[in-house]
Design a protein around this motif. Structure first.
Motif, PDB file in Angstrom:
ATOM      1  N   ASP B  63       0.704   4.637   1.907  1.00 53.83           N
ATOM      2  CA  ASP B  63       1.654   5.713   2.183  1.00 53.83           C
ATOM      3  C   ASP B  63       2.016   5.736   3.655  1.00 53.83           C
ATOM      4  O   ASP B  63       3.176   5.901   4.033  1.00 53.83           O
ATOM      5  CB  ASP B  63       1.053   7.069   1.778  1.00 53.83           C
ATOM      6  CG  ASP B  63       0.872   7.150   0.266  1.00 53.83           C
ATOM      7  OD1 ASP B  63       1.505   6.333  -0.440  1.00 53.83           O
ATOM      8  OD2 ASP B  63       0.106   8.007  -0.191  1.00 53.83           O
ATOM      9  N   THR B  66       4.429   2.887   4.301  1.00 56.94           N
ATOM     10  CA  THR B  66       5.753   3.176   3.760  1.00 56.94           C
ATOM     11  C   THR B  66       6.498   4.135   4.688  1.00 56.94           C
ATOM     12  O   THR B  66       7.674   3.938   5.019  1.00 56.94           O
ATOM     13  CB  THR B  66       5.614   3.811   2.363  1.00 56.94           C
ATOM     14  OG1 THR B  66       4.727   3.012   1.601  1.00 56.94           O
ATOM     15  CG2 THR B  66       6.955   3.873   1.673  1.00 56.94           C
ATOM     16  N   ASP B  67       5.784   5.153   5.100  1.00 56.50           N
ATOM     17  CA  ASP B  67       6.351   6.152   5.991  1.00 56.50           C
ATOM     18  C   ASP B  67       6.805   5.559   7.308  1.00 56.50           C
ATOM     19  O   ASP B  67       7.915   5.814   7.785  1.00 56.50           O
ATOM     20  CB  ASP B  67       5.288   7.220   6.269  1.00 56.50           C
ATOM     21  CG  ASP B  67       5.756   8.568   5.781  1.00 56.50           C
ATOM     22  OD1 ASP B  67       6.085   8.646   4.565  1.00 56.50           O
ATOM     23  OD2 ASP B  67       5.816   9.491   6.613  1.00 56.50           O
ATOM     24  N   ARG B  69       7.612   2.518   8.064  1.00 57.19           N
ATOM     25  CA  ARG B  69       8.782   1.661   7.947  1.00 57.19           C
ATOM     26  C   ARG B  69      10.038   2.474   7.652  1.00 57.19           C
ATOM     27  O   ARG B  69      11.133   2.118   8.093  1.00 57.19           O
ATOM     28  CB  ARG B  69       8.565   0.618   6.848  1.00 57.19           C
ATOM     29  CG  ARG B  69       7.517  -0.434   7.172  1.00 57.19           C
ATOM     30  CD  ARG B  69       7.759  -1.104   8.500  1.00 57.19           C
ATOM     31  NE  ARG B  69       6.835  -2.233   8.720  1.00 57.19           N
ATOM     32  CZ  ARG B  69       6.290  -2.537   9.885  1.00 57.19           C
ATOM     33  NH1 ARG B  69       6.537  -1.787  10.949  1.00 57.19           N
ATOM     34  NH2 ARG B  69       5.495  -3.578  10.005  1.00 57.19           N
ATOM     35  N   ARG B  70       9.866   3.555   6.910  1.00 53.82           N
ATOM     36  CA  ARG B  70      10.996   4.419   6.602  1.00 53.82           C
ATOM     37  C   ARG B  70      11.568   4.974   7.899  1.00 53.82           C
ATOM     38  O   ARG B  70      12.769   5.139   8.055  1.00 53.82           O
ATOM     39  CB  ARG B  70      10.531   5.551   5.677  1.00 53.82           C
ATOM     40  CG  ARG B  70      11.658   6.446   5.207  1.00 53.82           C
ATOM     41  CD  ARG B  70      11.139   7.465   4.208  1.00 53.82           C
ATOM     42  NE  ARG B  70      10.613   6.830   3.010  1.00 53.82           N
ATOM     43  CZ  ARG B  70       9.572   7.285   2.305  1.00 53.82           C
ATOM     44  NH1 ARG B  70       8.933   8.377   2.695  1.00 53.82           N
ATOM     45  NH2 ARG B  70       9.153   6.651   1.229  1.00 53.82           N
ATOM     46  N   SER B  95       5.656  -3.146   1.115  1.00 55.08           N
ATOM     47  CA  SER B  95       5.866  -1.898   1.841  1.00 55.08           C
ATOM     48  C   SER B  95       6.107  -2.138   3.317  1.00 55.08           C
ATOM     49  O   SER B  95       6.226  -1.200   4.082  1.00 55.08           O
ATOM     50  CB  SER B  95       4.652  -0.982   1.664  1.00 55.08           C
ATOM     51  OG  SER B  95       4.368  -0.816   0.299  1.00 55.08           O
TER      52      SER B  95
END
Lengths: 221, 221
Positions: B63, B66-67, B69-70, B95
């Motif tokens: 998580d 993912t965060d 990279r977002r 991810s």
DNA sequence: CCTTCTTCTTAATTTTTTGTTAAGAGTCGT
DNA sequence: ACGACTCTTAACAAAAAATTAAGAAGAAGG
């Protein structure tokens, strides 16, 4: 120099500690894997080297070693093994040991190996045994002659390694058998002779010298 | 060079920090996902790389990644995973991780990967492992031989990657199993042999060499 | 959710390599 | 020249690795 000795056999442990003390080492002796682990956790940096008997109770030497290396510990490890050749020795080296010594060995040899390993640990180089144009890499089980690789079988390698341990000293067949096979099985066989013969074929004549009635030795470099 | 290490296991964390310190890295070590997030928010630019254990408490490594990279964070991320092969590793790479390392690994390998990633981060190129005419793209899980793509299954890829990590060094089957499957399961199986066989069929003979009684290695480039 | 396809694993078999034994030839020292 | 020791060779035995094939597990697509 302080060493950690992990050895469960009381007799051997006692003897090693005393012998190594005489040679000027400070030896902390533990009898099982957990004690060894603990000692290393508390004071890894204090030890110049770990003398590790495979087949310790509670936590096997192999597991201990694997764990050590997994955690990135860089302490040099010298394995002591009584067991049959390949399996254990190879496992040990693959698990991150720096060298091995098969029982029975002599104190002199142990001391020489310890010094070699400790010296090397500073420069991070891998242990190498050299003798004239011959060079053995115990960890990779490679052999080089005048810069050329020489393919040796497991037995041949062990035999040559044993001979190079004390360059020039004569080793009896019995002694060589012990070294190559573990504790003597009292078999009468000319296996050593045959392996010697194969070694001579691969290394050329003159390297391995017979001393009639006594045994074999390597020639002066 | 400063690294952020996100690892909840106290033993491993300690060992890694010490090991990496010895290698000249400055390591900030956090034990859970939120701490990692915080550290990155405050000082992402200070870190050359994030060492991320999947399966952190509070906020999972996945998580967090993912965060990151977002939000467009470009910091190189090297995943450490103990779990069984595909699922986690692929998820991680998908991810946005840049590379992965399966425990147990050796410090040397970790250091090499870190350097490779950091070097690449400057040029934004993706990590590539090359060895002679062979080229592996870990992130895409692709393999090229003399410019031609070679289709490898997941296991085959992992196996080849493990072998190429230390080109020329002999890896025992046990070691390869650990690398491909995660922590050793002590199973006796010839799965590795079979995968090796498949690899040889796809890559041609000569690339992967057996060392009798010891294991496998890649041939010199 | 089930079918279908691919990949993975196991196990049996074959091949290759290595290790050991044994017997005869050769050497050395006396 | 004799006996003890060593070397060489070749055949056999054992171990390890390569190869197959088949069944199990897993992913992909409907």
């Amino acid at each position: 120099m302080r060493l950690l000795l992990a050895e469960d056999d009381w007799m051997i442990g006692q003897a090693l500690r005393e012998g190594l003390n005489q040679e000027g080492f400070v030896v902390d002796w533990v009898q099982d894997g957990h004690q060894a682990e603990l000692a290393l956790k508390v004071a890894e940096a204090d030890y110049a080297l770990l003398l590790l008997d495979l087949g310790l109770p509670r936590l096997s030497g192999l597991d201990l070693l694997t764990d050590l290396r997994r955690r990135g510990a860089g302490i040099p490890v010298l394995i002591l093994t009584a067991r049959d050749s390949l399996s254990d020795r190879v496992l040990g080296l693959n698990s991150g040991a720096d060298d091995y010594l098969v029982k029975p060995f002599e104190l002199d040899e142990l001391v020489a190996r310890i010094h070699a390993l400790v010296r090397r640990a500073a420069g991070r180089a891998e242990p190498v045994v050299e003798h004239g144009p011959l060079r053995l890499l115990p960890v990779k089980r490679e052999c080089w002659l005048r810069g050329e690789p020489v393919e040796l079988s497991a037995r041949e390698f062990d035999l040559l390694y044993a001979l190079l341990e004390k360059p020039g000293a004569v080793l009896s067949r019995t002694r060589l058998e012990e070294r190559v096979y573990g504790w003597g099985q009292e078999v009468v066989s000319n296996a050593i002779d045959v392996h010697i013969h194969h070694l001579r074929k691969k290394l050329g004549p003159g390297f391995i010298v017979n001393v009639r009635g006594v045994g074999y030795r390597v020639a002066q470099a």
